[in-house]
Design an enzyme around this catalytic site. Structure first.
Site, short mmCIF file in Angstrom:
data_model
loop_
_atom_site.label_atom_id
_atom_site.label_comp_id
_atom_site.label_asym_id
_atom_site.label_seq_id
_atom_site.Cartn_x
_atom_site.Cartn_y
_atom_site.Cartn_z
N TYR A 70 0.83 -1.22 0.00
CA TYR A 70 0.00 0.00 0.00
C TYR A 70 0.85 1.26 0.00
O TYR A 70 0.51 2.25 -0.63
CB TYR A 70 -0.99 -0.02 1.17
CG TYR A 70 -2.23 -0.80 0.81
CD1 TYR A 70 -3.22 -0.25 0.01
CD2 TYR A 70 -2.38 -2.12 1.22
CE1 TYR A 70 -4.33 -0.97 -0.37
CE2 TYR A 70 -3.50 -2.87 0.85
CZ TYR A 70 -4.47 -2.27 0.06
OH TYR A 70 -5.57 -2.99 -0.33
N ARG A 73 2.00 1.84 -3.46
CA ARG A 73 0.88 2.34 -4.28
C ARG A 73 0.59 3.81 -3.95
O ARG A 73 0.33 4.62 -4.84
CB ARG A 73 -0.38 1.49 -4.05
CG ARG A 73 -0.26 0.10 -4.68
CD ARG A 73 -1.52 -0.70 -4.49
NE ARG A 73 -2.63 -0.13 -5.22
CZ ARG A 73 -3.91 -0.30 -4.89
NH1 ARG A 73 -4.24 -1.01 -3.82
NH2 ARG A 73 -4.87 0.22 -5.62
N ASN A 105 -12.17 3.45 -7.25
CA ASN A 105 -10.74 3.76 -7.10
C ASN A 105 -10.47 4.36 -5.73
O ASN A 105 -11.20 5.23 -5.27
CB ASN A 105 -10.30 4.73 -8.20
CG ASN A 105 -10.46 4.11 -9.57
OD1 ASN A 105 -10.62 2.90 -9.68
ND2 ASN A 105 -10.40 4.92 -10.60
N HIS A 124 -14.91 1.96 -2.31
CA HIS A 124 -13.92 1.02 -1.77
C HIS A 124 -12.91 1.72 -0.86
O HIS A 124 -11.85 1.15 -0.56
CB HIS A 124 -13.21 0.28 -2.90
CG HIS A 124 -14.10 -0.69 -3.62
ND1 HIS A 124 -13.81 -1.24 -4.84
CD2 HIS A 124 -15.31 -1.21 -3.27
CE1 HIS A 124 -14.79 -2.07 -5.22
NE2 HIS A 124 -15.72 -2.05 -4.28
N CYS A 182 -5.66 2.48 20.94
CA CYS A 182 -5.80 1.17 21.60
C CYS A 182 -4.62 0.23 21.34
O CYS A 182 -4.60 -0.89 21.80
CB CYS A 182 -7.10 0.49 21.17
SG CYS A 182 -7.04 -0.22 19.52
N GLY A 221 -13.98 2.09 -17.35
CA GLY A 221 -12.74 1.52 -16.82
C GLY A 221 -12.91 0.53 -15.70
O GLY A 221 -12.06 0.46 -14.81
N ALA A 265 -10.22 5.40 -21.75
CA ALA A 265 -11.06 6.45 -21.15
C ALA A 265 -10.57 7.86 -21.45
O ALA A 265 -11.38 8.77 -21.67
CB ALA A 265 -11.13 6.23 -19.64
P1 OAD Z 1 -9.89 -4.05 -12.84
O1 OAD Z 1 -8.41 -4.09 -12.76
O2 OAD Z 1 -10.66 -5.28 -12.52
O3 OAD Z 1 -10.34 -3.64 -14.28
C1 OAD Z 1 -9.83 -2.57 -14.98
C2 OAD Z 1 -10.73 -2.39 -16.20
O4 OAD Z 1 -10.30 -1.22 -16.88
C3 OAD Z 1 -10.68 -3.54 -17.22
O5 OAD Z 1 -12.00 -3.87 -17.59
C4 OAD Z 1 -9.89 -2.94 -18.39
O6 OAD Z 1 -10.35 -3.47 -19.64
C5 OAD Z 1 -10.23 -1.49 -18.26
N1 OAD Z 1 -9.20 -0.59 -18.80
C6 OAD Z 1 -7.87 -0.75 -18.84
N2 OAD Z 1 -7.27 0.33 -19.34
C7 OAD Z 1 -8.27 1.21 -19.62
C8 OAD Z 1 -8.31 2.53 -20.16
N3 OAD Z 1 -7.20 3.18 -20.50
N4 OAD Z 1 -9.51 3.12 -20.30
C9 OAD Z 1 -10.66 2.49 -19.95
N5 OAD Z 1 -10.69 1.25 -19.44
C10 OAD Z 1 -9.50 0.62 -19.27
O7 OAD Z 1 -10.36 -2.82 -11.95
P2 OAD Z 1 -11.79 -2.51 -11.34
O8 OAD Z 1 -12.87 -2.98 -12.23
O9 OAD Z 1 -11.77 -1.09 -10.94
O10 OAD Z 1 -11.69 -3.71 -5.15
O11 OAD Z 1 -11.76 -3.38 -10.06
C11 OAD Z 1 -12.82 -3.27 -9.17
C12 OAD Z 1 -12.36 -3.59 -7.82
O12 OAD Z 1 -11.74 -4.86 -7.79
C13 OAD Z 1 -11.30 -2.66 -7.25
O13 OAD Z 1 -11.83 -1.49 -6.71
C14 OAD Z 1 -10.74 -3.50 -6.20
C15 OAD Z 1 -10.53 -4.72 -7.04
O14 OAD Z 1 -10.30 -5.83 -6.41
C16 OAD Z 1 -11.32 -3.98 -3.91
O15 OAD Z 1 -10.16 -3.93 -3.56
C17 OAD Z 1 -12.45 -4.32 -2.99
#
Ligand code: OAD
Length: 282
Positions: A70, A73, A105, A124, A182, A221, A265
């Site tokens: 983390y 990141r 995000n 999240h 704590c 995205g 995007a």
């Molecule tokens: P992912 O890493 O699962 O997916 C990223 C998405 O962005 C994919 O569908 C790609 O095709 C798309 N992508 C990549 N580059 C892109 C671009 N330049 N423009 C548009 N789209 C693009 O990420 P999330 O869907 O955000 O949760 O993941 C959801 C959650 O799963 C996160 O918040 C996190 C993760 O585990 C937790 O930690 C609870």
């Protein structure tokens, strides 16, 4: 369903200033700022899968490792800049009458692009917050907090954290921070796999969705892996609202979309927002 940008016309012309809009974003929106997505090939860290690190089990097993991930990141996010996709969403909120941005995000790039906090739900959590793993204590960490812990972890730091200094007295600050209230372990203020979504933020989403159907829902995205993301997109676009997906790849939401934009995007959103905000001229 139409995929081509040029050939598409709004089936329902609504004055942009009267639009009710829901935008849902995921990691892909920050990808062009250099933040690795979760499921993309760059997502792995030291050959470890983020889906396995972002869990209560990983933290219980090795809190220091999870904190290191983390902190790296956080640093990457601090060094990154919002891109044209974040900026386009700010332009859209300025034009629309009612608006909610739900972002998965945990970075601060929407906020740094100028998006108003009161219209954004970070469902999240927020990577720059740390919270106690036992009590209700939470705090915002800055760059200096992270650096002090990193120095401690590298074995050449003897400084104490400003925040945990009083609790830890004369001890060198350990790489895993402790709660000043704590003394339990502090953890990143994000939602991990298998955890509940924050209740207050959920209520804000429900209130917006209950407040009326949207003219436009944009989902950008995200792989839309979680059922609640699809549910919110469908509820938002009920009563014939547009459901627009911006993603170079197909997702589980694609089959519900009224429009698919298979582009990054930062390319697609500025054009889409121009279309939306000029739609009286169409
Ligand atoms: P992912 O890493 O699962 O997916 C990223 C998405 O962005 C994919 O569908 C790609 O095709 C798309 N992508 C990549 N580059 C892109 C671009 N330049 N423009 C548009 N789209 C693009 O990420 P999330 O869907 O955000 O949760 O993941 C959801 C959650 O799963 C996160 O918040 C996190 C993760 O585990 C937790 O930690 C609870």
């Amino acid at each position: 369903m139409l995929a081509s940008h040029q050939s598409w016309k709004w089936p329902r012309v609504v004055d942009a200033t009267k639009m009710r809009v829901l935008v849902i974003t995921g990691a892909g929106v920050s990808a062009e700022s250099g933040i690795p997505t979760f499921r993309g090939k760059d997502g792995f860290w030291r050959k470890l899968n983020p889906a396995e690190l972002a869990t209560p089990e990983a933290f219980a097993r090795d809190p220091q490792l999870v904190w290191e991930w983390y902190r790296e990141r956080r640093q990457r996010i601090r060094n990154a800049q919002p891109n044209a996709a974040h900026e386009a969403i700010v332009k859209l909120v300025r034009h629309a009458n009612e608006f909610l941005l739900i972002t998965q995000n945990v970075d601060d790039l929407h906020a740094r692009a100028g998006f108003p906090k009161e219209k954004m739900v970070q469902i999240h959590g927020d990577i720059f917050v740390s919270k106690c793993s036992r009590c209700d204590f939470s705090q915002r960490d800055d760059d200096q907090d992270d650096r002090q812990y990193q120095e401690g972890a590298a074995g050449f730091g003897v400084r104490r954290s400003r925040r945990c200094g009083t609790a830890l007295k004369a001890r060198t600050c350990p790489p895993t921070p402790k709660c000043p209230a704590c003394d339990a372990l502090m953890r990143p203020g994000v939602v991990w796999f298998g955890e509940q979504l924050p209740w207050n933020e959920l209520q804000r989403v429900e209130t917006f969705l209950d407040g009326g159907a949207c003219d436009v829902v944009v989902v950008a995205g995200t792989t839309a892996t979680f059922g609640y993301i699809i549910d919110w997109a469908l509820r938002g676009s009920r009563d014939h609202g547009e459901l627009i997906e911006v993603n170079p790849e197909e997702t589980s939401l694609s089959r519900f979309a009224t429009r698919l934009i298979r582009e990054p995007a930062a390319t697609a959103l500025p054009r889409l927002v121009d279309d939306l905000t000029n739609r009286n001229a169409l």
